[in-house]
Design a protein around this motif. Structure first.
Motif, PDB file in Angstrom:
ATOM      1  N   GLY A  46      -6.111  -5.379  15.343  1.00 17.06           N
ATOM      2  CA  GLY A  46      -5.506  -6.389  16.194  1.00 17.06           C
ATOM      3  C   GLY A  46      -5.803  -6.195  17.660  1.00 17.06           C
ATOM      4  N   SER A  47      -5.378  -7.156  18.462  1.00 21.94           N
ATOM      5  CA  SER A  47      -5.557  -7.080  19.905  1.00 21.94           C
ATOM      6  C   SER A  47      -4.688  -5.968  20.475  1.00 21.94           C
ATOM      7  CB  SER A  47      -5.171  -8.417  20.549  1.00 21.94           C
ATOM      8  OG  SER A  47      -3.817  -8.715  20.270  1.00 21.94           O
ATOM      9  N   GLY A  48      -5.098  -5.451  21.617  1.00 20.73           N
ATOM     10  CA  GLY A  48      -4.335  -4.397  22.263  1.00 20.73           C
ATOM     11  C   GLY A  48      -4.406  -3.065  21.553  1.00 20.73           C
ATOM     12  N   GLY A  49      -5.376  -2.908  20.647  1.00 12.63           N
ATOM     13  CA  GLY A  49      -5.534  -1.647  19.937  1.00 12.63           C
ATOM     14  C   GLY A  49      -4.512  -1.414  18.853  1.00 12.63           C
ATOM     15  N   VAL A  50      -3.764  -2.449  18.469  1.00 12.77           N
ATOM     16  CA  VAL A  50      -2.721  -2.302  17.457  1.00 12.77           C
ATOM     17  C   VAL A  50      -3.312  -2.527  16.068  1.00 12.77           C
ATOM     18  CG1 VAL A  50      -0.518  -3.189  16.618  1.00 12.77           C
ATOM     19  CG2 VAL A  50      -0.957  -3.047  19.077  1.00 12.77           C
ATOM     20  N   TRP A  51      -3.033  -1.619  15.134  1.00  6.11           N
ATOM     21  CA  TRP A  51      -3.469  -1.789  13.747  1.00  6.11           C
ATOM     22  C   TRP A  51      -2.298  -2.310  12.930  1.00  6.11           C
ATOM     23  CZ3 TRP A  51      -2.525   0.548   8.833  1.00  6.11           C
ATOM     24  CH2 TRP A  51      -3.497   0.238   7.858  1.00  6.11           C
ATOM     25  N   ARG A  52      -2.527  -3.410  12.219  1.00  4.45           N
ATOM     26  CA  ARG A  52      -1.500  -4.002  11.371  1.00  4.45           C
ATOM     27  C   ARG A  52      -1.999  -3.939   9.933  1.00  4.45           C
ATOM     28  NH1 ARG A  52      -2.172  -7.088  16.014  1.00  4.45           N
ATOM     29  NH2 ARG A  52      -0.308  -7.358  17.302  1.00  4.45           N
ATOM     30  N   GLY A  53      -1.479  -2.993   9.169  1.00  2.00           N
ATOM     31  CA  GLY A  53      -1.993  -2.825   7.819  1.00  2.00           C
ATOM     32  C   GLY A  53      -1.010  -2.106   6.915  1.00  2.00           C
ATOM     33  N   ALA A  54      -1.388  -1.982   5.646  1.00  2.00           N
ATOM     34  CA  ALA A  54      -0.526  -1.355   4.648  1.00  2.00           C
ATOM     35  C   ALA A  54      -1.387  -0.725   3.564  1.00  2.00           C
ATOM     36  CB  ALA A  54       0.422  -2.385   4.029  1.00  2.00           C
ATOM     37  N   LEU A  55      -0.873   0.342   2.973  1.00  2.00           N
ATOM     38  CA  LEU A  55      -1.444   0.920   1.763  1.00  2.00           C
ATOM     39  C   LEU A  55      -0.639   0.394   0.584  1.00  2.00           C
ATOM     40  CD1 LEU A  55      -3.232   3.064   0.247  1.00  2.00           C
ATOM     41  CD2 LEU A  55      -1.283   4.601   0.508  1.00  2.00           C
ATOM     42  N   VAL A  56      -1.319  -0.255  -0.361  1.00  2.00           N
ATOM     43  CA  VAL A  56      -0.661  -0.832  -1.530  1.00  2.00           C
ATOM     44  C   VAL A  56      -1.073  -0.011  -2.748  1.00  2.00           C
ATOM     45  CG1 VAL A  56      -0.202  -2.922  -2.847  1.00  2.00           C
ATOM     46  CG2 VAL A  56      -0.820  -3.086  -0.425  1.00  2.00           C
ATOM     47  N   PRO A  57      -0.197   0.884  -3.256  1.00  2.00           N
ATOM     48  CA  PRO A  57      -0.569   1.725  -4.391  1.00  2.00           C
ATOM     49  C   PRO A  57      -0.667   0.903  -5.674  1.00  2.00           C
ATOM     50  CG  PRO A  57       1.353   2.581  -3.216  1.00  2.00           C
ATOM     51  CD  PRO A  57       1.139   1.187  -2.762  1.00  2.00           C
ATOM     52  N   GLY A  58      -1.365   1.448  -6.619  1.00  2.00           N
ATOM     53  CA  GLY A  58      -1.490   0.801  -7.916  1.00  2.00           C
ATOM     54  C   GLY A  58      -2.578   1.472  -8.715  1.00  2.00           C
ATOM     55  N   GLU A  59      -2.930   0.866  -9.854  1.00  2.00           N
ATOM     56  CA  GLU A  59      -4.018   1.399 -10.666  1.00  2.00           C
ATOM     57  C   GLU A  59      -5.294   1.476  -9.835  1.00  2.00           C
ATOM     58  OE1 GLU A  59      -6.364   0.224 -14.784  1.00  2.00           O
ATOM     59  OE2 GLU A  59      -4.326  -0.511 -14.433  1.00  2.00           O
ATOM     60  N   ARG A  60      -5.456   0.512  -8.954  1.00  2.00           N
ATOM     61  CA  ARG A  60      -6.532   0.534  -7.959  1.00  2.00           C
ATOM     62  C   ARG A  60      -5.885   0.307  -6.605  1.00  2.00           C
ATOM     63  NH1 ARG A  60     -11.787  -3.554  -7.598  1.00  2.00           N
ATOM     64  NH2 ARG A  60     -13.077  -2.188  -6.285  1.00  2.00           N
ATOM     65  N   SER A  61      -5.607   1.387  -5.895  1.00  2.00           N
ATOM     66  CA  SER A  61      -4.916   1.270  -4.614  1.00  2.00           C
ATOM     67  C   SER A  61      -5.786   0.525  -3.611  1.00  2.00           C
ATOM     68  CB  SER A  61      -4.563   2.653  -4.076  1.00  2.00           C
ATOM     69  OG  SER A  61      -3.642   3.299  -4.931  1.00  2.00           O
ATOM     70  N   VAL A  62      -5.132  -0.238  -2.735  1.00  2.00           N
ATOM     71  CA  VAL A  62      -5.824  -1.105  -1.787  1.00  2.00           C
ATOM     72  C   VAL A  62      -5.224  -0.920  -0.399  1.00  2.00           C
ATOM     73  CG1 VAL A  62      -6.377  -3.506  -1.195  1.00  2.00           C
ATOM     74  CG2 VAL A  62      -6.289  -2.811  -3.599  1.00  2.00           C
TER      75      VAL A  62
END
Length: 285
Positions: A46-62
């Motif tokens: 994102g803008s301003g150096g901000v990271w907007r994200g998530a780790l979604v666990p599962g059989e195939r983590s994303v």
């Protein structure tokens, strides 16, 4: 070697994997069980150096990451391969992992969307919800303008809306019977029906969780001068323990059902055992 980490993401029920973000969208995936870094790759950011994200666990983590500008939202496997990209909506404000391989994406002035993390396919939208906070694998908190509301695993409402202050609720936790929320400068402890049980009047609460081992609440507290500490308090809002932190905290995450707190500091990632506050570092091996 100290890595320049800015943020961290992991759902509160995850036992092993977490993701940390470096500047410009570079992320590292870590394993608490192995005590090591598993992968490093680039994502949108994102803008301003901000990271907007998530780790979604599962059989195939994303790993799902969103950008403020043109890149929209992208999903990556743990090798860094991009699985999908949705450019249809930008101005991503928050990304939150849910159980069952789903992810919530919040946008500025647009409806919040629930996606399949592995494909990017939209499952449903949540109108009026400005943010979703995952509490457990079966329970989330929907946050609106001046209210919040418990949601079940399908994100359907549980009970009535709970009135909050003018400021948004950024952090929340549940022990199954009570809800703790940061609200208008206070940390409030609510009964299951939304009735206020107690409040903790501290300057600024950066994070809150419930430790099932000790049966207490743990919060990361920051003063107006930027000094951080850990607080432990009871259901009645009594502060039971306070421990100063020498380093500024830039990111936090709950793991292992509240037994583990992840802190991002100038010296890297810190893994805190919430029962006794013992600390070990994330080693970049």
């Amino acid at each position: 070697m100290v890595i320049d980490l800015r943020d961290v993401a992991a759902p509160p029920w995850e036992e092993d994997l977490l993701v940390t973000a470096q500047p410009k969208g570079v992320v590292d995936v870590w394993s608490l069980v192995r005590g090591a870094r598993c992968a490093t790759f680039e994502t949108v950011w994102g803008s301003g150096g901000v990271w907007r994200g998530a780790l979604v666990p599962g059989e195939r983590s994303v790993v799902v990451a969103g950008a403020w500008e043109r890149h929209g939202v992208c999903g990556y496997d743990l090798t860094g391969q991009r699985l999908w990209q949705d450019r249809s909506r930008t101005n991503v404000e928050a990304v939150t992992a849910l159980a069952g391989g789903r992810v919530v994406v919040t946008y500025l002035r647009r409806a919040t969307r629930v996606l399949e993390a592995a494909t990017g396919e939209e499952v449903r939208s949540l109108r009026g919800v400005l943010r979703v906070i995952a509490l457990t694998s079966d329970l989330s908190l929907g946050v609106g303008g001046g209210w919040c509301r418990l949601l079940d695993r399908s994100l359907d409402p549980l009970g009535s809306r709970i009135a909050t202050g003018l400021g948004p609720v950024w952090f929340a936790a549940s022990d199954g019977e009570h809800l703790a929320v940061t609200d208008n400068g206070f940390l409030r402890i609510l009964d299951s029906d939304g009735r206020e049980r107690a409040r903790v009047a501290e300057d600024f609460i950066r994070h809150v969780l419930h430790d099932p081992v000790t049966g207490t609440w743990v919060a990361v507290h920051e003063t107006f001068e930027g000094k951080n500490s850990l607080l432990r308090f009871s259901n009645d809002g009594e502060v039971l323990e306070r421990r100063p932190l020498d380093l500024r905290v830039s990111g936090t995450a709950t793991m292992r059902g509240g037994r583990t707190l992840i802190l991002i500091t100038a010296e890297g990632g810190q893994v805190v055992n919430c029962a006794d506050w013992s600390v070990r570092g994330l080693e970049a091996t």
